[in-house]
Structure formats: structure tokens, C-alpha cells
Design a protein around this motif. Structure first.
Motif, PDB file in Angstrom:
ATOM      1  N   HIS A  23       0.846  -1.185   0.000  1.00 43.23           N
ATOM      2  CA  HIS A  23       0.000   0.000   0.000  1.00 43.23           C
ATOM      3  C   HIS A  23       0.885   1.239   0.000  1.00 43.23           C
ATOM      4  O   HIS A  23       2.105   1.148   0.113  1.00 43.23           O
ATOM      5  N   ASP A  24       0.255   2.374  -0.139  1.00 42.85           N
ATOM      6  CA  ASP A  24       0.929   3.675  -0.177  1.00 42.85           C
ATOM      7  C   ASP A  24       0.480   4.431   1.073  1.00 42.85           C
ATOM      8  O   ASP A  24      -0.468   5.211   1.030  1.00 42.85           O
ATOM      9  N   PRO A  25       1.129   4.188   2.220  1.00 40.91           N
ATOM     10  CA  PRO A  25       0.613   4.701   3.495  1.00 40.91           C
ATOM     11  C   PRO A  25       0.552   6.230   3.586  1.00 40.91           C
ATOM     12  O   PRO A  25      -0.314   6.761   4.265  1.00 40.91           O
ATOM     13  N   LYS A  26       1.445   6.932   2.907  1.00 43.93           N
ATOM     14  CA  LYS A  26       1.466   8.400   2.991  1.00 43.93           C
ATOM     15  C   LYS A  26       0.834   9.069   1.779  1.00 43.93           C
ATOM     16  O   LYS A  26       0.742  10.286   1.736  1.00 43.93           O
ATOM     17  N   GLY A  27       0.433   8.270   0.783  1.00 42.90           N
ATOM     18  CA  GLY A  27      -0.155   8.845  -0.417  1.00 42.90           C
ATOM     19  C   GLY A  27       0.844   9.568  -1.289  1.00 42.90           C
ATOM     20  O   GLY A  27       0.466  10.384  -2.128  1.00 42.90           O
ATOM     21  N   ASP A  28       2.134   9.249  -1.123  1.00 42.25           N
ATOM     22  CA  ASP A  28       3.171   9.943  -1.889  1.00 42.25           C
ATOM     23  C   ASP A  28       3.797   9.082  -2.987  1.00 42.25           C
ATOM     24  O   ASP A  28       4.802   9.458  -3.585  1.00 42.25           O
ATOM     25  N   HIS A  35       5.206   6.172  -2.536  1.00 40.39           N
ATOM     26  CA  HIS A  35       6.189   5.236  -1.986  1.00 40.39           C
ATOM     27  C   HIS A  35       5.439   4.038  -1.419  1.00 40.39           C
ATOM     28  O   HIS A  35       4.705   4.161  -0.441  1.00 40.39           O
ATOM     29  N   GLU A  65       4.847   0.362   0.365  1.00 41.69           N
ATOM     30  CA  GLU A  65       5.363  -0.534   1.394  1.00 41.69           C
ATOM     31  C   GLU A  65       4.635  -1.854   1.252  1.00 41.69           C
ATOM     32  O   GLU A  65       3.423  -1.879   1.044  1.00 41.69           O
TER      33      GLU A  65
END
Length: 167
Positions: A89-94, A96, A98
Motif C-alpha cells: 500500500h501507499d501509506p502516505k499517499g506519496d 512510496h 510498502e
């Protein structure tokens, strides 16, 4: 539990190339899913190379607001013998991504010109302890993999067999 993966196998009366084509199409994944969590692909391009990312819209009642999105990365692509992806997933919405340490894999073994043995494996052996503290593995019941294979068989089956069922 000593095992860190589960698998199920089903033979289908369809050539491996046809089964592989269905698995490589993210639009079919909601119909294959045995949990009902997979809703629809956010990325609809066919899976064609290792490293390719495809996102899926998901639903789980224990997720915040129920709806969420996963970013899957193809890590096995050997047409028409194997296809697999790891889920992240893209935990920070940037942008990147994980990855949690689990993956899905389908292995296809031709049993003849028009029959294929399909094995679906879910492996969580690389999940770190920090994730295992809040997610139980596997996160679904024992019926999930056989259900998914049955759904796949129904998708790929010739029309004349699609209505056949036992019971």
C-alpha cells in the motif's frame, strides 16, 4: 502454526494459456476472489511484466471506513505457467509503496492439451513481527482458496459446463 503458507489445487478442463489470460487480467480478480474483499481494479492493464504495479479497490469491515486500496506488484510472471504478486500500500499517499511480506501465486501445470492443474498459494513467511501483532495470518478462513479456485474455474469454463453444479 509452523506453516507460513496455505495452498489449494483444482484441475480445470481449460488450456493453461486461457487460465493464465484470466489471471493476468485485473478486471477478473473481483470475480475470482473468495472473500468478497476485492471490489474492482483501479488499474486495468493486463499483467505483462515482473515489477508491474496494479492497484485494487478493496473492502473489509475492519478497515477504517471499510474501503481501502492495495498496490500489488507482480513478482512472478512466467506465461502460461506461473503468475504472482505481493501486496502493499501507499501509506502516505506519496507514491512510496510498502509491502507487508505476503504474496499470492498461481502455478499452472498442463495435464494435456485442454486440461490444467491450478495451484493457488498464499504465503506470509516474510511478514515482520510488527505486522503480525495486528494482523492474524492467514487473514481469511480455510475455505477462501478453494472458493477462489472454484470461481476461477467458473470464469474459464466452456459455456456448456458453466451451469453444471453438484448438490
Amino acid at each position: 502454526m509452523d506453516e507460513e503458507n496455505v495452498s489449494a489445487t483444482l484441475a480445470v478442463a481449460v488450456p493453461a494459456e486461457k487460465v493464465f489470460a484470466v489471471l493476468a487480467d485485473p478486471a477478473t480478480h473481483p470475480a475470482i476472489d473468495g472473500t468478497g474483499w476485492v471490489r474492482e481494479p483501479a488499474d486495468r492493464a493486463a499483467l505483462t511484466e515482473v515489477g508491474q504495479i496494479f492497484r485494487m479497490d478493496m473492502y473489509h469491515p475492519n478497515a477504517q471506513d471499510g474501503d481501502y486500496q492495495v498496490a500489488n506488484q507482480v513478482h512472478v510472471l512466467d506465461a502460461p505457467r506461473a503468475i504472482g504478486w505481493r501486496t502493499g500500500h501507499d501509506p502516505k499517499g506519496d507514491g512510496h509503496l510498502e509491502f507487508g511480506g505476503w504474496f499470492w501465486r498461481y502455478d499452472l501445470v498442463p495435464l494435456g492439451p485442454s486440461d490444467t492443474e491450478v495451484t493457488l498459494t498464499y504465503d506470509w513467511s516474510a511478514v515482520p513481527q510488527s505486522v503480525r501483532e495486528y494482523i492474524q495470518f492467514p487473514p481469511f478462513g480455510p475455505e477462501h482458496l478453494p472458493n477462489s479456485l472454484q470461481h476461477l474455474a467458473e470464469l474459464v469454463a466452456p459455456t456448456s459446463r458453466a451451469g453444471a453444479s453438484g448438490g
